[in-house]
Write a protein that holds these residues in place. Structure first.
Motif, mmCIF file in Angstrom:
data_model
loop_
_atom_site.group_PDB
_atom_site.id
_atom_site.type_symbol
_atom_site.label_atom_id
_atom_site.label_comp_id
_atom_site.label_asym_id
_atom_site.label_seq_id
_atom_site.Cartn_x
_atom_site.Cartn_y
_atom_site.Cartn_z
ATOM 1 N N VAL A 145 0.836 -1.199 0.000
ATOM 2 C CA VAL A 145 0.000 0.000 0.000
ATOM 3 C C VAL A 145 0.873 1.251 0.000
ATOM 4 O O VAL A 145 0.614 2.219 -0.737
ATOM 5 C CB VAL A 145 -0.943 -0.014 1.221
ATOM 6 C CG1 VAL A 145 -1.564 1.361 1.455
ATOM 7 C CG2 VAL A 145 -2.037 -1.063 1.025
ATOM 8 N N ALA A 146 1.922 1.225 0.819
ATOM 9 C CA ALA A 146 2.816 2.394 0.880
ATOM 10 C C ALA A 146 3.472 2.648 -0.473
ATOM 11 O O ALA A 146 3.564 3.799 -0.934
ATOM 12 C CB ALA A 146 3.880 2.162 1.960
ATOM 13 N N ALA A 147 3.901 1.567 -1.117
ATOM 14 C CA ALA A 147 4.552 1.732 -2.424
ATOM 15 C C ALA A 147 3.574 2.250 -3.469
ATOM 16 O O ALA A 147 3.894 3.137 -4.274
ATOM 17 C CB ALA A 147 5.138 0.385 -2.870
ATOM 18 N N ARG A 148 2.344 1.703 -3.433
ATOM 19 C CA ARG A 148 1.341 2.132 -4.423
ATOM 20 C C ARG A 148 0.912 3.572 -4.171
ATOM 21 O O ARG A 148 0.693 4.349 -5.111
ATOM 22 C CB ARG A 148 0.127 1.198 -4.343
ATOM 23 C CG ARG A 148 -0.967 1.532 -5.349
ATOM 24 C CD ARG A 148 -0.444 1.520 -6.776
ATOM 25 N NE ARG A 148 -1.509 1.818 -7.732
ATOM 26 C CZ ARG A 148 -1.300 2.235 -8.965
ATOM 27 N NH1 ARG A 148 -0.044 2.424 -9.414
ATOM 28 N NH2 ARG A 148 -2.301 2.480 -9.778
ATOM 29 N N LEU A 149 0.782 3.946 -2.908
ATOM 30 C CA LEU A 149 0.389 5.321 -2.590
ATOM 31 C C LEU A 149 1.446 6.305 -3.086
ATOM 32 O O LEU A 149 1.118 7.383 -3.601
ATOM 33 C CB LEU A 149 0.215 5.448 -1.073
ATOM 34 C CG LEU A 149 -0.429 6.738 -0.567
ATOM 35 C CD1 LEU A 149 -1.858 6.873 -1.098
ATOM 36 C CD2 LEU A 149 -0.447 6.752 0.964
#
Length: 486
Positions: free
Chosen positions: A477-481
């Motif tokens: 999620v952090a990478a996609r955000l």
């Protein structure tokens, strides 16, 4: 004692039992054989209606134990399991029980060895029998014949194992005031209101095909069928197709499954139309309005509503909304989301994943705390969490949509199945959809993972594994955000 052939015992013994479920008979003969030091490989067990046999076994009288032979010792747990396993159709069940009984004299702790093949087999047979007994209790359907003095109730059932007699007490106690009969291919039970008797095997044609109560069963089943919680695989596991032919309500199942999606969508729409008013125009106004919301039973249970909180300044908002299920005991007391044990675990993992909570918005699918009071030892009561129903989630979805409309997130992280339903309008399997983006109508992406409270309920080994998966989901999620932020 040794499980191998003993030269002092010249013959093998064929031991007849009175019936396929004759556990008492087996127990008496097994005790005698054991005290006479007859090893398991010198004994074959014969039950009426079951094949097999030992060409080398004799039908002669069993040896008489010595007067000073020690009494067998067995743990209570073995006897409880053995009584159930004896009802299985496996032709080797009584041989297995005697072999275990023999070994227990040398290894009193054998039943605690879950890696032992005989112990595992005993547990497998027992589980299967218990399941068959449960299915019989759940799926026997009586049909009425006659009326007045001649009124009786007849049921047809096809048990997989020899459970008919073992289930008799349940039906006598449950239907003590009726005169009934349960017919099966193995035999039949007849209760006249005072005396239980046994009869011969029967065929399906001996039982009435239907009666006036069929329609009542169908209406009852149709009324309790919840399309929002439909999981076909789980339903078939609980109600296998082999039982359907005896269940009047089973005729509805194909139609109910086919119409489940439309009924679920109607439930979601019904939740939105309950409001019939303009949504508040700001997050503080939504928080204020949530406090007064009484549109579902949870809103009326006297608890304090817990609105979302976090970064609402568009210039500082990082584009992430995190949605949980509902406030817990600590959250309701403090009026803030994710401040209890699950919230602390979540915050620790968010930090490890590099997700800046000061730039995110935290909220829940349901804004009030649903619980049941449980008395505690020493007085007082605890509030135990209860899952919200699909309808309660669908009603509260209106508030979550308002938060999303005002914040306009790039990514929404749903924690658990209730949160996922509040965003998708349908129930999904978290394990099947976790860790992958799902587009939402407003252009944002939905990511789903487990709720941290689930991790807290696991034991050490499984918890470490699931926490690893949870951490991996948050890193994704952090990478996609970061990608979405450009």
């Amino acid at each position: 004692m040794t499980p191998f052939r003993d030269a002092r015992i010249a013959d093998a013994f064929a031991v007849p039992l009175a019936a396929p479920d004759d556990f008492a008979g087996w127990r008496g003969q097994a005790r005698r054989l054991l005290m006479a030091d007859v090893p398991p490989d010198r004994v074959t067990w014969h039950m009426p209606g079951e094949g097999g046999g030992d060409l080398f076994a004799s039908g002669r009288r069993l040896p008489v134990p010595r007067a000073d032979a020690p009494q067998p010792r067995v743990p209570r747990a073995f006897l409880d399991l053995a009584a159930k396993a004896a009802l299985h159709r496996d032709e080797g069940r009584f041989a297995l029980l005697y072999r275990l009984l023999w070994r227990l004299q040398q290894r009193p702790g054998l039943m605690e060895d879950e890696a032992d093949a005989d112990v595992r087999q005993l547990h497998r047979l027992t589980r299967t029998v218990r399941r068959d007994m449960h299915k019989m209790r759940a799926f026997v359907r009586f049909r009425q014949i006659g009326s007045g003095e001649d009124e009786r109730y007849i049921a047809w059932f096809e048990p997989e194992h020899h459970i008919l007699r073992a289930n008799a007490e349940f039906f006598v106690n449950r239907f003590a005031g009726m005169r009934w009969a349960i017919l099966t291919p193995q035999g039949s039970l007849h209760w006249d209101g005072a005396v239980l008797s046994e009869g011969p095997p029967a065929s399906r044609a001996d039982a009435p095909a239907q009666d006036a109560a069929e329609e009542l069963w169908r209406r009852y089943y149709g009324s309790i069928f919840n399309p929002a919680r439909l999981k076909v695989g789980a339903m078939l596991k609980e109600m296998p197709r082999r039982y359907w032919k005896n269940l009047p309500e089973a005729a509805l199942i194909p139609e109910l499954i086919a119409g489940a999606q439309a009924r679920e969508a109607a439930m979601v729409d019904q939740g939105g139309t309950m409001f019939g008013e303009e949504r508040p125009g700001s997050l503080p106004e939504i928080a204020q309005a949530i406090m007064a919301c009484r549109r579902c039973p949870i809103g009326c249970n006297g608890t304090r509503a817990v609105p979302g909180e976090g970064q609402s300044d568009p210039a500082r908002f990082g584009g992430l909304i995190i949605v949980g299920e509902q406030p817990g005991d600590s959250e309701e007391e403090q009026g803030r989301p994710f401040v209890g044990p699950a919230g602390r675990l979540l915050r620790a993992h968010l930090e490890d994943a590099g997700l800046d909570l000061s730039r995110a918005w935290l909220t829940n699918a349901v804004k009030h705390f649903k619980f049941v009071p449980k008395p505690m030892r020493g007085g007082g009561k605890r509030r135990l969490h209860q899952n919200p129903t699909a309808k309660e989630i669908d009603i509260c979805r209106w508030w979550l949509e308002g938060e999303r409309a005002l914040l306009r997130p790039r990514l929404v992280l749903a924690l658990g199945a209730s949160a996922a339903r509040s965003l998708l309008g349908k129930t999904v399997s978290v394990q099947q959809v976790r860790g992958q983006p799902m587009p939402l109508d407003d252009g944002s992406e939905l990511w789903i993972t487990t709720h941290p409270s689930y991790l807290l309920r696991l034991n050490d080994g499984p918890r470490a594994q699931e926490e690893g998966r949870f951490a991996g989901d948050l890193r994704a999620v952090a990478a996609r955000l970061a990608e979405l932020a450009g």
